[in-house]
Design a protein around this motif. Structure first.
Motif, PDB file in Angstrom:
ATOM      1  N   PRO A 224      47.757  31.069 105.562  1.00 53.52           N
ATOM      2  CA  PRO A 224      49.092  30.450 105.591  1.00 53.52           C
ATOM      3  C   PRO A 224      49.116  28.937 105.330  1.00 53.52           C
ATOM      4  N   VAL A 225      47.997  28.256 105.449  1.00 50.58           N
ATOM      5  CA  VAL A 225      48.042  26.794 105.356  1.00 50.58           C
ATOM      6  C   VAL A 225      47.701  26.265 103.966  1.00 50.58           C
ATOM      7  N   TYR A 226      47.496  27.147 103.007  1.00 50.82           N
ATOM      8  CA  TYR A 226      47.157  26.671 101.663  1.00 50.82           C
ATOM      9  C   TYR A 226      48.175  27.137 100.638  1.00 50.82           C
TER      10      TYR A 226
ATOM     11  N   LEU B 141      47.263  36.036 102.409  1.00 49.79           N
ATOM     12  CA  LEU B 141      47.045  34.654 102.005  1.00 49.79           C
ATOM     13  C   LEU B 141      46.929  33.782 103.249  1.00 49.79           C
TER      14      LEU B 141
ATOM     15  N   TYR C  92      53.719  27.084  99.433  1.00 47.37           N
ATOM     16  CA  TYR C  92      52.903  27.745 100.448  1.00 47.37           C
ATOM     17  C   TYR C  92      53.319  29.217 100.561  1.00 47.37           C
TER      18      TYR C  92
ATOM     19  N   HIS D 219      54.435  31.019 102.897  1.00 46.06           N
ATOM     20  CA  HIS D 219      55.678  31.350 103.593  1.00 46.06           C
ATOM     21  C   HIS D 219      56.905  31.018 102.763  1.00 46.06           C
ATOM     22  N   GLU D 220      56.700  30.311 101.644  1.00 48.36           N
ATOM     23  CA  GLU D 220      57.847  29.973 100.795  1.00 48.36           C
ATOM     24  C   GLU D 220      58.109  31.024  99.708  1.00 48.36           C
TER      25      GLU D 220
END
Lengths: 340, 322
Positions: A106-108, A104, A152, A154-155
């Motif tokens: 990472p910024v979306y 994925l 996001y 990373h969450e």
């Protein structure tokens, strides 16, 4: 019998390198029928991922040479225009990759990723796409999908991320799902959850699945049909029951022998296939590629034995007469049992 | 996001305070040196020294001196240079700041646009002649020293071809925005481009290598597998993630340039900016001016970094919670 969904004919993928041509996939042919789950098994470097990436023309290495035909619903994916191919990618054939940590952007947000795919193929409003993303996230078992849709990558944890990737893959109701080691990067309990999810979704959505894995256990849980690859070639193909109960090729015996037995006394040592996997750059290809590691190898393992159907739906590429297989198999699996 | 901005703003204020204290201590509390003598300049008379001592409160405790100094700088704004007798410091700085800001902001816009276009084009043209050609232009840009390029530009536009092609080029120097946007831009367009050439080259090269790396990432392959067009993959996925690096780099370069690193460009094009002012005051050992320049420069560097931090958080959700 209905027309196959995907038919790969004599697919050959090689890479030009400074030291010569490297053959990753060496003339494989197979079909995938609608609604079927096919397990593609092999060790690292056997060409299983490359062959499936080739199906969607996802290898952008300029030194890659692809020959053969990949027919999807009768159209050759390898020769079709980029625009036509794009309308098939993601809508008709979706892919799930091995590592959900990097699949994925990472910024979306999760919702953005799913909406992007929906809106790439269908004219729907952002709102409608977002609503569908929430539904999809719910159906892949993500709790609080209404708020998680705005999270996001990373969450999310690894397993949750793979669920997001699966939701994304299913967003346009594809008829074929290619899962490239979808559980390899996950721990065992999450692995079981994801496989169960894939199985449920398969029965719900009815898509065919090609499951690439090196794990016989995963195959035995999921697949209707199993194909075993070695050195870029198919060495055995058949229904799950045939391949699991009566594996025909010595390489498959080696793979089965390396699974810890669950019955009887505990194995002291697991059997391993001697030697190292054949290198794709090995130029001596006019023979059975497994012969150097095979206990039953003879001079007749040259030239390359073809894939022969010994009984309906079960074929393998070995010169050992089929009548002797049962006995040889017992011999091959015996040493391990003897040490138990 | 708002909480992040608030925390960053607070941090910026604290940094500014810390800088002012440090600068003050360096100038006024260095052991073994008489700050009054340094402020008064070389060969100062006893009366001047006494005047300086009274004005800066050197007989009072340190924190009073700091307070008095800040009062001279920011509240009364009546700090006077003793080297150039009687000239006020603050007006010199407030005149220089718009010059430097105009120069650097204009150049920054040009180099960001140019650098991003070049980087994206080179990435898109990988494997063709486009990529190496753009990268060679980038290297040429990086290799041209600003003072040399500026002088060549001046030679051509002010002298050799001034009567034919470059008749529109105004004489060297700065025209304030109050003279009209057109006049202002006309005076600055050549300095902008000269300064931007270097940075556009650097940014194009950094962006290209970042983007080529991103194009090999799993998420780009995933995007392609989703049926996304190559243009969108390039811009929305590869460029978007690579911008994060570019913005960090931008924060450093922009802050340094505002703080006086644009000196060479200012000198070549006769712009009386902060860099030039600092340089002149260093030549004269004009301590109050140096002090003022350092603090004002620090202010703009911190503000620029604050803005870059916000941009950074907007670009990269992973830093918002830090």
């Amino acid at each position: 019998m209905s027309e196959p969904l995907l038919e790969v004919r004599n697919l050959r993928v090689s890479f030009r390198t400074r030291t010569g041509t490297v053959t990753a996939v060496d003339g494989i042919s197979f079909t995938v029928d609608p609604g079927e789950v096919v397990g593609l098994v092999g060790e690292s470097g056997s060409g299983k991922s490359v062959s499936m990436l080739t199906v969607l023309r996802l290898i952008d290495n300029p030194n890659c040479v692809i020959e053969g035909e990949v027919l999807f619903k009768g159209n050759d994916l390898l020769t079709m225009s980029d625009a036509d191919l794009r309308s098939i990618r993601g809508r008709e054939i979706a892919m799930i990759f091995q590592d959900p940590m990097t699949a994925l952007t990472p910024v979306y947000t999760a919702g953005w990723h799913i909406s992007e795919q929906i809106r790439a193929h269908e004219k729907v409003s952002k709102k409608a796409a977002n609503d569908r993303a929430i539904q999809l996230l719910t159906s892949v078992g993500i709790p609080n999908a209404e708020s998680r849709v705005n999270s996001y990558p990373h969450e999310f944890s690894g397993g949750m991320r793979q669920r997001v990737v699966i939701a994304m893959a299913l967003s346009c109701n594809p008829s074929l799902l290619i899962a490239d080691e979808p559980t390899t990067a996950l721990d065992v309990t999450i692995q079981a959850q994801i496989l169960e999810l894939l199985r449920d979704l398969q029965s719900e959505f009815g898509a065919s699945i090609v499951l690439i894995t090196h794990d016989m256990g995963v195959v035995s849980q999921m697949a209707n049909r199993v194909m075993v690859m070695y050195g870029g070639r198919l060495v055995e193909a058949g229904s799950r029951l045939d391949v699991m109960r009566e594996p025909a090729h010595p390489y498959t015996w080696g793979l089965m022998g390396s699974i810890p037995p669950t019955d009887g006394t505990r194995a002291v040592r697991l059997a391993a296939i001697p030697g190292a996997p054949i290198s794709p750059s090995d130029s001596d290809r006019d023979r059975c590629l497994f012969a150097p590691r095979c206990t039953f190898a003879t001079d007749s393992c040259r030239p390359q034995p073809g894939l022969i159907e010994h009984r309906p739906g079960h074929s393998d590429a070995c010169i050992i007469p089929f009548s002797e297989r049962a006995q040889r198999r017992t011999e091959a699996l015996a040493p391990m049992r003897a040490r138990t | 996001m708002w909480r992040f901005a608030g925390r960053r703003a607070l941090a910026a204020v604290l940094v500014l305070f810390a800088i002012s204290v440090m600068v003050f201590l360096i100038f006024f509390a260095t052991p073994g040196a008489d700050p009054a003598a340094r402020i008064a300049g070389r060969n100062a008379s006893q009366e001047t020294l006494a005047q300086v001592r009274a004005s800066f409160g050197f007989d009072k405790p340190m924190y009073m001196q700091y307070g008095l100094m800040m009062r001279h700088l920011f509240i009364d704004r009546d700090l006077t240079s003793f080297v150039n007798r009687g000239s006020q410091v603050i007006p010199q700085i407030t005149q220089a700041i718009p010059v430097t800001l105009s120069l650097v902001i204009g150049a920054a816009v040009i180099w960001m646009v140019l650098g991003i276009i070049m980087g994206v084009a080179a990435t898109a043209g990988r494997g063709t002649a486009v990529d190496p050609i753009i990268m060679v232009f980038g290297v040429i840009g990086v290799s041209l020293p600003v003072y040399w390029l500026g002088e060549v530009v001046n030679l051509i536009t002010q002298s050799r071809l001034h009567d034919s092609w470059f008749a529109w080029v105004p004489p060297l120097g700065y025209a304030p925005l109050s003279d009209g946007v057109g006049t202002w831009a006309l005076h600055l367009v050549l300095p902008w481009m000269t300064l931007a050439v270097l940075y556009a080259g650097i940014y194009a090269r950094v962006l290209r290598s970042e983007m080529v790396g991103a194009m090999n990432e799993d998420y780009v392959r995933m995007a392609r597998a989703k049926g996304i067009g190559e243009g969108r993959v390039l811009i929305r996925h590869a460029l978007r993630t690579s911008l994060i690096v570019i913005v960090s780099l931008f924060g450093l370069d922009f802050g340094a340039l505002i703080g006086g690193a644009a000196l060479l460009t200012e000198v070549v094009f006769g712009l009386q900016g902060v860099g030039k002012l600092t340089y002149d005051s260093l030549q004269n050992f004009d301590l109050p001016v140096i002090l003022g320049c350092v603090l004002y420069a620090a202010f703009f560097v911190v503000v620029a970094n604050f803005i870059v931090d916000l941009a950074y958080a907007w670009l990269d959700p992973r830093v918002r919670h830090v």
